[in-house]
Design a protein around this motif. Sequence first.
Motif, PDB file in Angstrom:
ATOM      1  N   LEU A  61       3.317  28.310  36.929  1.00  0.00           N
ATOM      2  CA  LEU A  61       3.694  26.897  36.949  1.00  0.00           C
ATOM      3  C   LEU A  61       3.973  26.469  35.514  1.00  0.00           C
ATOM      4  N   ASN A  62       5.230  26.148  35.220  1.00  0.00           N
ATOM      5  CA  ASN A  62       5.635  25.847  33.850  1.00  0.00           C
ATOM      6  C   ASN A  62       4.956  24.590  33.316  1.00  0.00           C
ATOM      7  N   ASN A  63       4.731  24.592  32.004  1.00  0.00           N
ATOM      8  CA  ASN A  63       4.043  23.499  31.312  1.00  0.00           C
ATOM      9  C   ASN A  63       2.619  23.309  31.815  1.00  0.00           C
ATOM     10  N   SER A  64       2.044  24.391  32.302  1.00  0.00           N
ATOM     11  CA  SER A  64       0.638  24.392  32.701  1.00  0.00           C
ATOM     12  C   SER A  64       0.120  25.811  32.511  1.00  0.00           C
ATOM     13  N   ASN A  65      -1.158  26.010  32.759  1.00  0.00           N
ATOM     14  CA  ASN A  65      -1.744  27.346  32.672  1.00  0.00           C
ATOM     15  C   ASN A  65      -2.028  27.933  34.046  1.00  0.00           C
ATOM     16  N   SER A  72       0.461  43.471  47.560  1.00  0.00           N
ATOM     17  CA  SER A  72       1.313  44.641  47.813  1.00  0.00           C
ATOM     18  C   SER A  72       2.341  44.384  48.902  1.00  0.00           C
ATOM     19  N   ASP A  73       2.149  43.335  49.708  1.00  0.00           N
ATOM     20  CA  ASP A  73       3.124  42.956  50.728  1.00  0.00           C
ATOM     21  C   ASP A  73       4.110  41.916  50.213  1.00  0.00           C
ATOM     22  N   GLY A  74       4.042  41.602  48.912  1.00  0.00           N
ATOM     23  CA  GLY A  74       4.940  40.611  48.327  1.00  0.00           C
ATOM     24  C   GLY A  74       4.561  39.176  48.613  1.00  0.00           C
ATOM     25  N   GLU A  75       3.413  38.945  49.212  1.00  0.00           N
ATOM     26  CA  GLU A  75       3.011  37.602  49.624  1.00  0.00           C
ATOM     27  C   GLU A  75       2.231  36.902  48.519  1.00  0.00           C
ATOM     28  N   PHE A  76       2.345  35.572  48.494  1.00  0.00           N
ATOM     29  CA  PHE A  76       1.637  34.797  47.484  1.00  0.00           C
ATOM     30  C   PHE A  76       1.086  33.516  48.077  1.00  0.00           C
ATOM     31  N   SER A  77       0.088  32.979  47.399  1.00  0.00           N
ATOM     32  CA  SER A  77      -0.447  31.650  47.662  1.00  0.00           C
ATOM     33  C   SER A  77      -0.586  30.961  46.314  1.00  0.00           C
ATOM     34  N   LEU A  78       0.019  29.781  46.190  1.00  0.00           N
ATOM     35  CA  LEU A  78      -0.021  29.035  44.932  1.00  0.00           C
ATOM     36  C   LEU A  78      -0.546  27.634  45.213  1.00  0.00           C
ATOM     37  N   LYS A  79      -1.657  27.293  44.582  1.00  0.00           N
ATOM     38  CA  LYS A  79      -2.254  25.966  44.752  1.00  0.00           C
ATOM     39  C   LYS A  79      -1.991  25.147  43.497  1.00  0.00           C
ATOM     40  N   VAL A  80      -1.418  23.956  43.708  1.00  0.00           N
ATOM     41  CA  VAL A  80      -0.949  23.113  42.616  1.00  0.00           C
ATOM     42  C   VAL A  80      -1.553  21.719  42.758  1.00  0.00           C
ATOM     43  N   PRO A  81      -2.031  21.121  41.675  1.00  0.00           N
ATOM     44  CA  PRO A  81      -2.522  19.738  41.757  1.00  0.00           C
ATOM     45  C   PRO A  81      -1.484  18.816  42.372  1.00  0.00           C
ATOM     46  N   GLU A  82      -1.934  17.909  43.201  1.00  0.00           N
ATOM     47  CA  GLU A  82      -1.043  17.061  43.990  1.00  0.00           C
ATOM     48  C   GLU A  82      -0.120  16.208  43.126  1.00  0.00           C
ATOM     49  N   ASP A  83      -0.546  15.867  41.913  1.00  0.00           N
ATOM     50  CA  ASP A  83       0.252  14.963  41.084  1.00  0.00           C
ATOM     51  C   ASP A  83       1.355  15.677  40.310  1.00  0.00           C
ATOM     52  N   LEU A  84       1.442  16.998  40.403  1.00  0.00           N
ATOM     53  CA  LEU A  84       2.481  17.743  39.670  1.00  0.00           C
ATOM     54  C   LEU A  84       3.700  17.976  40.562  1.00  0.00           C
ATOM     55  N   THR A  85       4.321  16.909  41.019  1.00  0.00           N
ATOM     56  CA  THR A  85       5.423  17.031  41.975  1.00  0.00           C
ATOM     57  C   THR A  85       6.737  17.419  41.316  1.00  0.00           C
ATOM     58  N   GLU A  86       6.886  17.162  40.020  1.00  0.00           N
ATOM     59  CA  GLU A  86       8.148  17.433  39.333  1.00  0.00           C
ATOM     60  C   GLU A  86       8.126  18.773  38.592  1.00  0.00           C
ATOM     61  N   THR A  88       8.124  22.972  37.759  1.00  0.00           N
ATOM     62  CA  THR A  88       8.943  24.133  38.105  1.00  0.00           C
ATOM     63  C   THR A  88       8.072  25.374  38.029  1.00  0.00           C
ATOM     64  N   VAL A  89       8.493  26.413  38.756  1.00  0.00           N
ATOM     65  CA  VAL A  89       7.746  27.663  38.815  1.00  0.00           C
ATOM     66  C   VAL A  89       8.677  28.806  38.409  1.00  0.00           C
ATOM     67  N   LYS A  99      13.369  34.193  37.711  1.00  0.00           N
ATOM     68  CA  LYS A  99      13.972  33.041  38.380  1.00  0.00           C
ATOM     69  C   LYS A  99      13.039  31.846  38.224  1.00  0.00           C
ATOM     70  N   THR A 100      13.608  30.682  37.924  1.00  0.00           N
ATOM     71  CA  THR A 100      12.845  29.444  37.828  1.00  0.00           C
ATOM     72  C   THR A 100      13.301  28.498  38.928  1.00  0.00           C
ATOM     73  N   LEU A 101      12.351  28.004  39.717  1.00  0.00           N
ATOM     74  CA  LEU A 101      12.652  27.154  40.868  1.00  0.00           C
ATOM     75  C   LEU A 101      11.853  25.853  40.789  1.00  0.00           C
ATOM     76  N   PRO A 102      12.438  24.740  41.243  1.00  0.00           N
ATOM     77  CA  PRO A 102      11.681  23.486  41.299  1.00  0.00           C
ATOM     78  C   PRO A 102      10.580  23.580  42.348  1.00  0.00           C
ATOM     79  N   LEU A 103       9.522  22.845  42.138  1.00  0.00           N
ATOM     80  CA  LEU A 103       8.383  22.907  43.049  1.00  0.00           C
ATOM     81  C   LEU A 103       8.767  22.462  44.454  1.00  0.00           C
ATOM     82  N   ASP A 104       9.761  21.562  44.575  1.00  0.00           N
ATOM     83  CA  ASP A 104      10.136  21.098  45.910  1.00  0.00           C
ATOM     84  C   ASP A 104      10.878  22.174  46.716  1.00  0.00           C
ATOM     85  N   TYR A 105      11.199  23.319  46.088  1.00  0.00           N
ATOM     86  CA  TYR A 105      11.754  24.457  46.837  1.00  0.00           C
ATOM     87  C   TYR A 105      10.673  25.121  47.677  1.00  0.00           C
TER      88      TYR A 105
END
Length: 426
Positions: A61-65, A72-86, A88-89, A99-105
Motif C-alpha cells: 500500500l503506497n505511502n504507508s508501511n 503458493s496459489d497466488g491468493e492474497f488478503s490485504l487489510k487496509v484502514p477504512e479511511d485510506l480510500t484514495e 494505491t497498491v 503494476k500500480t492499481l487504485p484501491l477502488d480496483y
Amino acid sequence: MKKFDTVLKGSMLSMVFLACMFFISTHSFAYQPADIEYVEYRGEVVNASNGRAISSAYLSLNNSNISTITNSDGEFSLKVPEDLTEATVTISVLGFQSKTLPLDYFKPEGTRIELEETVEELTEVNLYKATNANLLVKEMLDKKDDNYLSDQSLMTSFYRETIKKGWNNVSLSEAVVKIFKSPYNSSKKDLVSLYKARKSTNYDKLDTLALKLRGGPFNTLYLDMMKYTEYVLRPEMLNSYDFKFDEPTKINDRYTYVIDFKENDKSDPWYYGKLFIDAETSTLVKADYNLNVDDRDAAAAMFVKKKPNGSKVYPTELNYQVDYAQSNGKWHYAYGKAQLEYVVNWKRKIFNSKYKINSEMVVTDWQAYAGNDWKKTVDLINPNIVMVDDVAGFYDSEFWGSNNIIEPEKSIQNAIDKIKRRINDE
C-alpha cells in the motif's frame, strides 16, 4: 574458521526429533477486537499470458508501511484502514512488470490482478558497468550502512510454519509477531514477541515420531542476510566464495545484477545460490540460496539435535529466500522463507518417511521506534522456541482482526477446516 562456520550454519535452523506422543490443545487466546476499522480485499495474482498463479508477489500500500504477499496459489488478503480510500497498491515480483492499481480496483472477494512477464532484453548499456562480481558483492556489503535502516524500528509480521509427512499436513503454526528491529549497523540481535498465535498438530500422522522445528519466527528472521552477515556472507570470508555474473533482470522495474555464488570449500555442507543486487545503489534486494547437504552424516550432525534410537534422520534439501523492501530511500527485511526436506530411516522398516518443513514470514507493517522500553512491556520469545509446544489451538475466523496475514494454501485450509470440525465436535 571452518569449524566456526559449521557451527553458525547449524545454529541457523535446527530440528528437534522426539520419540513420544503429544496431544492437540484446544485452548485459545482471548479474541481482542481491532483498534481501528479496516476493509479486507481478497483475490489472486496471475500471469497475464497463461493465467497461472504467481506466488510470492508483493503487494504494498503506497505511502504507508502496509503490505502482504501471495501464497503458493497466488491468493492474497490485504487489510487496509477504512479511511485510506484514495490509496494505491503496487504489485511486484521477480520476472514480471510491476503494476500500480487504485484501491477502488480491489474487491472484498474475487480481485484478479494480471502481471505481464518481463521480456525486455537487458544489455550492458542498460546497466551500470560492473565488471567484477567479487568487487560488486564487496561494495554491496560496504554500503550496508547507507542503504539499509539505520534507526531501530518496530515491525509487525505474519509467520506460518507447516510440517508435512508425504502430502499430509501434520503440524501447522501461525502467529502475528512484533519484531524490535535493531539498526543494520548495530550488532544487537532483533527481539521478537508473539502478539497472536495458534497451532495444531495431528500426531496420528506421525507414527511414533514427533518432528518439531526449533526457532519459530527466528528461522525466517535470521535469513536477513544483510543484518546477519555472519551466517552466510561474512565480509572477511568473501574469498571463500566463487562469484559470477548471471543474466541481469528487473525487480520493481529497476535494473538488477544477478550474481551466482557458491562456497569453494565443500568439506562441510556449503552454500550456493543467487544474489540480486540493485544496479544503481549496489543494494541486495533479494537472495535465493541453498545449503548443499549431500554429505548426510555431516548434515545430520549439523541440523538434527535429537532423535530416537534405531533411526537415521538427515536433511535432503534446504532452500532459503529473503526479500527486501524500500521505504524513504532505505531498505529493510520484508520476507523470508525456508523450505526443508528431511528423511527418517528406521531400522527394520522397508520404506523411509519423508517430511517437508516450510516456514515463512512477511513484514505487514512497520514504524520507526525511538524508545528503549518496548522490550519491558512485552514477553519476548526465545530463539529456541518450538511453536507447536508454546502456542494455543485454532478456533475462529476473526482471530487475526485487522492484522494482515498470508492467505492459507488450499491444502492448509483443508487442514484448518478439519481441525475446526474436530474442535466443534468435542
